[in-house]
Enzyme design. Structure first.
Site, mmCIF file in Angstrom:
data_model
loop_
_atom_site.group_PDB
_atom_site.id
_atom_site.type_symbol
_atom_site.label_atom_id
_atom_site.label_comp_id
_atom_site.label_asym_id
_atom_site.label_seq_id
_atom_site.Cartn_x
_atom_site.Cartn_y
_atom_site.Cartn_z
ATOM 1 N N CYS A 41 14.130 10.692 6.340
ATOM 2 C CA CYS A 41 14.025 10.400 7.778
ATOM 3 C C CYS A 41 15.374 10.584 8.455
ATOM 4 C CB CYS A 41 13.484 8.993 7.985
ATOM 5 S SG CYS A 41 14.362 7.767 7.014
ATOM 6 N N SER A 54 5.402 7.883 9.924
ATOM 7 C CA SER A 54 5.632 8.692 11.122
ATOM 8 C C SER A 54 5.554 7.839 12.388
ATOM 9 C CB SER A 54 4.586 9.801 11.191
ATOM 10 O OG SER A 54 3.306 9.209 11.300
ATOM 11 N N GLU A 91 10.379 16.945 14.481
ATOM 12 C CA GLU A 91 10.937 16.577 13.173
ATOM 13 C C GLU A 91 10.341 17.492 12.106
ATOM 14 O OE1 GLU A 91 9.573 12.882 11.430
ATOM 15 O OE2 GLU A 91 11.499 12.612 10.448
ATOM 16 N N LYS A 121 0.846 -1.200 0.000
ATOM 17 C CA LYS A 121 0.000 0.000 0.000
ATOM 18 C C LYS A 121 0.875 1.241 0.000
ATOM 19 C CE LYS A 121 -1.584 2.704 2.989
ATOM 20 N NZ LYS A 121 -1.477 3.926 2.188
ATOM 21 N N GLU A 154 9.804 1.521 10.547
ATOM 22 C CA GLU A 154 10.820 2.529 10.221
ATOM 23 C C GLU A 154 10.144 3.887 10.368
ATOM 24 O OE1 GLU A 154 13.850 1.922 9.836
ATOM 25 O OE2 GLU A 154 13.940 -0.181 9.302
HETATM 26 P P1 NAD Z 1 2.362 8.615 7.765
HETATM 27 O O1 NAD Z 1 2.652 7.803 8.960
HETATM 28 O O2 NAD Z 1 1.238 9.566 7.819
HETATM 29 O O3 NAD Z 1 2.077 7.684 6.485
HETATM 30 C C1 NAD Z 1 2.918 6.621 6.130
HETATM 31 C C2 NAD Z 1 2.074 5.515 5.495
HETATM 32 O O4 NAD Z 1 1.163 4.995 6.460
HETATM 33 C C3 NAD Z 1 1.212 5.972 4.320
HETATM 34 O O5 NAD Z 1 1.192 4.946 3.356
HETATM 35 C C4 NAD Z 1 -0.158 6.138 4.957
HETATM 36 O O6 NAD Z 1 -1.231 6.051 4.058
HETATM 37 C C5 NAD Z 1 -0.159 4.995 5.945
HETATM 38 N N1 NAD Z 1 -1.073 5.172 7.081
HETATM 39 C C6 NAD Z 1 -1.568 6.315 7.606
HETATM 40 N N2 NAD Z 1 -2.332 6.048 8.693
HETATM 41 C C7 NAD Z 1 -2.293 4.701 8.848
HETATM 42 C C8 NAD Z 1 -2.860 3.825 9.815
HETATM 43 N N3 NAD Z 1 -3.600 4.265 10.844
HETATM 44 N N4 NAD Z 1 -2.596 2.500 9.702
HETATM 45 C C9 NAD Z 1 -1.812 2.028 8.712
HETATM 46 N N5 NAD Z 1 -1.269 2.817 7.755
HETATM 47 C C10 NAD Z 1 -1.494 4.141 7.836
HETATM 48 O O7 NAD Z 1 3.738 9.285 7.408
HETATM 49 P P2 NAD Z 1 4.010 10.716 6.821
HETATM 50 O O8 NAD Z 1 3.925 11.699 7.927
HETATM 51 O O9 NAD Z 1 3.206 10.918 5.596
HETATM 52 O O10 NAD Z 1 5.549 10.509 6.384
HETATM 53 C C11 NAD Z 1 6.631 11.158 6.937
HETATM 54 C C12 NAD Z 1 7.205 10.369 8.097
HETATM 55 O O11 NAD Z 1 7.800 9.155 7.641
HETATM 56 C C13 NAD Z 1 8.334 11.124 8.787
HETATM 57 O O12 NAD Z 1 8.172 11.011 10.188
HETATM 58 C C14 NAD Z 1 9.588 10.392 8.354
HETATM 59 O O13 NAD Z 1 10.677 10.509 9.224
HETATM 60 C C15 NAD Z 1 9.077 8.998 8.265
HETATM 61 N N6 NAD Z 1 9.993 8.201 7.436
HETATM 62 C C16 NAD Z 1 10.752 7.233 8.054
HETATM 63 C C17 NAD Z 1 11.658 6.488 7.327
HETATM 64 C C18 NAD Z 1 12.519 5.446 7.995
HETATM 65 O O14 NAD Z 1 12.998 4.541 7.297
HETATM 66 N N7 NAD Z 1 12.759 5.496 9.298
HETATM 67 C C19 NAD Z 1 11.795 6.711 5.952
HETATM 68 C C20 NAD Z 1 11.020 7.699 5.347
HETATM 69 C C21 NAD Z 1 10.114 8.432 6.104
#
Ligand code: NAD
Length: 468
Positions: free
Chosen positions: A274, A219, A371, A167, A240
């Site tokens: 990230c 996140s 962040e 997804k 992650e």
């Molecule tokens: P997010 O958590 O909102 O979304 C990430 C994914 O989760 C998306 O595909 C989203 O549709 C899905 N999602 C949202 N709510 C969900 C739920 N309740 N259950 C299951 N899936 C759900 O992330 P974001 O804020 O859009 O992205 C940025 C964040 O991602 C930052 O905090 C960044 O640091 C982190 N990030 C981490 C890494 C790593 O490898 N550690 C890499 C890239 C980004």
């Protein structure tokens, strides 16, 4: 308008409704992704379950298929890179690097094997530890690296013998949808299913009883929800999550020499990494020189539409992230911070924000404590290395950190006091398929990449053969 189909059991599937996708360089909708229904999700999970025994049976075939998947990515490089730039915003050159990087990761996994470890072989017993693939896995990816964040799950999982329901983020679903279309020619039906929709689809997927593991990037707030959903039927998880990486410059460093590395460690991908440097600690003796060098780079870097080959940094990927970065910088300036470069949005359509260097702030400022995930770097002076280390560690996150010095042994010693999953000397964000990637504390659970990444898609089984 670009509209692509989902891939379920090897077939192209559309939905009654769609989700619009913005081009961040214009702020206008340029494509649509299907909005997967609960029934379609059930079909995808069922297809992954039905494909699992056959896929798990033959490791040597899986390794061959991984090579073919890598080849198909390379053959479709320009189309996939174009989609990434259109939906995510990064320059075409960076998008091409992302696609080629994914192909490299797949080739790397094709060279690995699931480990078997003999732990006893004597007159009493033969005992070995083997790895068994987990079963249908949910791969939930994110918008800053739409394909990388999916391939770091799909590659090791396919080698291990798992099957997938992938997804992508609602902000960047198109490159992943297209990749699955391309792969339909190669993969047996049901091995990689791709479904798209809003965040709600993520909750259905993580709660689905047919899923054995959730490999998640996103996140920390969402990661905690994923962990809760997984607990209901003890799904395995790899999380992650967010980071607030510190860079620490030591007093023997040469600011002119390291400025470029520091700048790109913080601003690559418009700061949406990230493991980007999200706060920088500089000794008082080098503070002005370092800040001036970084500000000069921030003023000079070419920010623009990613389709323009001269562009070095694109826009932020979505309006939500643009508003977040703008709010954090405005808050820092209101509290007495100073923008020595940037400090405002760019006067053009799309989600552009000027590369920003902020001084005069500390850990009480949300731009430092939270962040930012964008092109705004707070730079802070410190008096002693112990103080810098304590300030770097005073964060709930623990993803990466870097130390910059002319004396690498000294830098290694300082790094040994930092509580992070990854630590770099004189660079930041350097990743490779054989290096484990992951964070501690609020930055996640488990790692991706390398043999450790492969093992995370398996259960361990002890096999004991009695000989007495
Ligand atoms: P997010 O958590 O909102 O979304 C990430 C994914 O989760 C998306 O595909 C989203 O549709 C899905 N999602 C949202 N709510 C969900 C739920 N309740 N259950 C299951 N899936 C759900 O992330 P974001 O804020 O859009 O992205 C940025 C964040 O991602 C930052 O905090 C960044 O640091 C982190 N990030 C981490 C890494 C790593 O490898 N550690 C890499 C890239 C980004």
């Amino acid at each position: 308008m670009t509209t692509l189909s989902m891939t379920i059991n090897g077939q192209g599937v559309l939905s009654p409704e769609t989700v619009p996708v913005d081009n961040p360089a214009t702020g206008e909708v340029f494509g649509h992704a299907p909005k997967c229904t609960p029934e379609q999700l059930d079909s995808a999970v069922e297809a992954a379950a039905a494909a699992f025994p056959g896929w798990a049976a033959d490791q040597s075939r899986r390794r061959d298929v991984l090579m073919e998947l890598a080849g198909a990515m390379k053959a479709n490089l320009h189309e996939l890179a174009g989609l990434i730039t259109s939906e995510q915003g990064k320059p075409l050159d960076a998008a091409r690097i992302e696609v080629l990087g994914c192909a490299r990761w797949l080739r790397y996994y094709s060279s690995l094997e699931l480990p078997r470890e003999v732990i006893q072989d004597d007159e009493r017993a033969f005992v070995e530890v083997v790895r068994r693939p987990l079963g249908p896995t949910a791969a939930i990816s994110v918008w800053n690296f739409p394909l990388t964040s999916a391939i770091w799950k799909i590659g090791p999982g396919l080698l291990a013998g798992t099957t997938f329901v992938v997804k992508p983020s609602p902000y960047t679903p198109l490159a992943t949808l297209r990749l699955a279309e391309i792969w339909r020619e190669i993969l047996p039906p049901g091995v990689v299913n791709v479904v798209t929709g809003t965040d709600e689809l993520g909750t259905w997927l993580t709660q689905h009883a047919g899923i054995r593991k959730i490999a998640f990037t996103g996140s920390t707030a969402t990661g905690k929800k994923v962990a809760l959903a997984a607990a209901t039927d003890l799904k395995r998880v790899t999380l992650e999550l967010g980071g607030n990486d510190a860079g620490i410059v030591l007093d023997d460093a040469d600011p002119a020499k390291i400025a470029d590395g520091l700048f790109w460690g913080a601003f690559n991908n418009t700061g949406q990494i990230c493991t980007a440097i999200k706060r920088l600690y500089v000794p008082e003796s080098l503070f002005s020189e370092t800040v001036d060098a970084l500000a000069a780079l921030a003023e000079k870097v070419v920010v623009g539409d990613g389709t323009d080959e001269a562009t070095e940094l694109g826009p932020l990927t979505n309006a939500m992230q643009h508003a977040k970065v703008a709010g954090l910088v405005a808050g820092a300036l209101e509290r007495g911070g100073r923008a020595v470069a940037g400090g405002a949005s760019m006067d053009r359509p799309g989600y552009f924000y000027r590369p920003t260097i902020v001084t005069g702030v500390d850990e009480d400022t949300p731009l430092v404590a939270e962040e930012q995930f964008g092109p705004a770097l707070p730079v802070m002076a410190y008096r002693s290395v112990d103080e810098a280390v304590a300030r770097a560690n005073a964060s709930p996150y623990g993803l990466g950190a870097s130390v910059w010095s002319s004396d690498t042994e000294r830098a290694r010693e300082v790094l040994s006091h930092l509580s992070t999953g990854m630590a770099w000397v004189n660079s930041h964000v350097a990743v490779a398929p054989h290096q484990p990637f992951g964070g501690i504390k609020y930055s996640g659970i488990g790692v991706e990449n390398g043999p450790w990444g492969v093992e995370s898609f398996t259960d361990l089984q002890m096999v004991h053969e009695a000989r007495e």
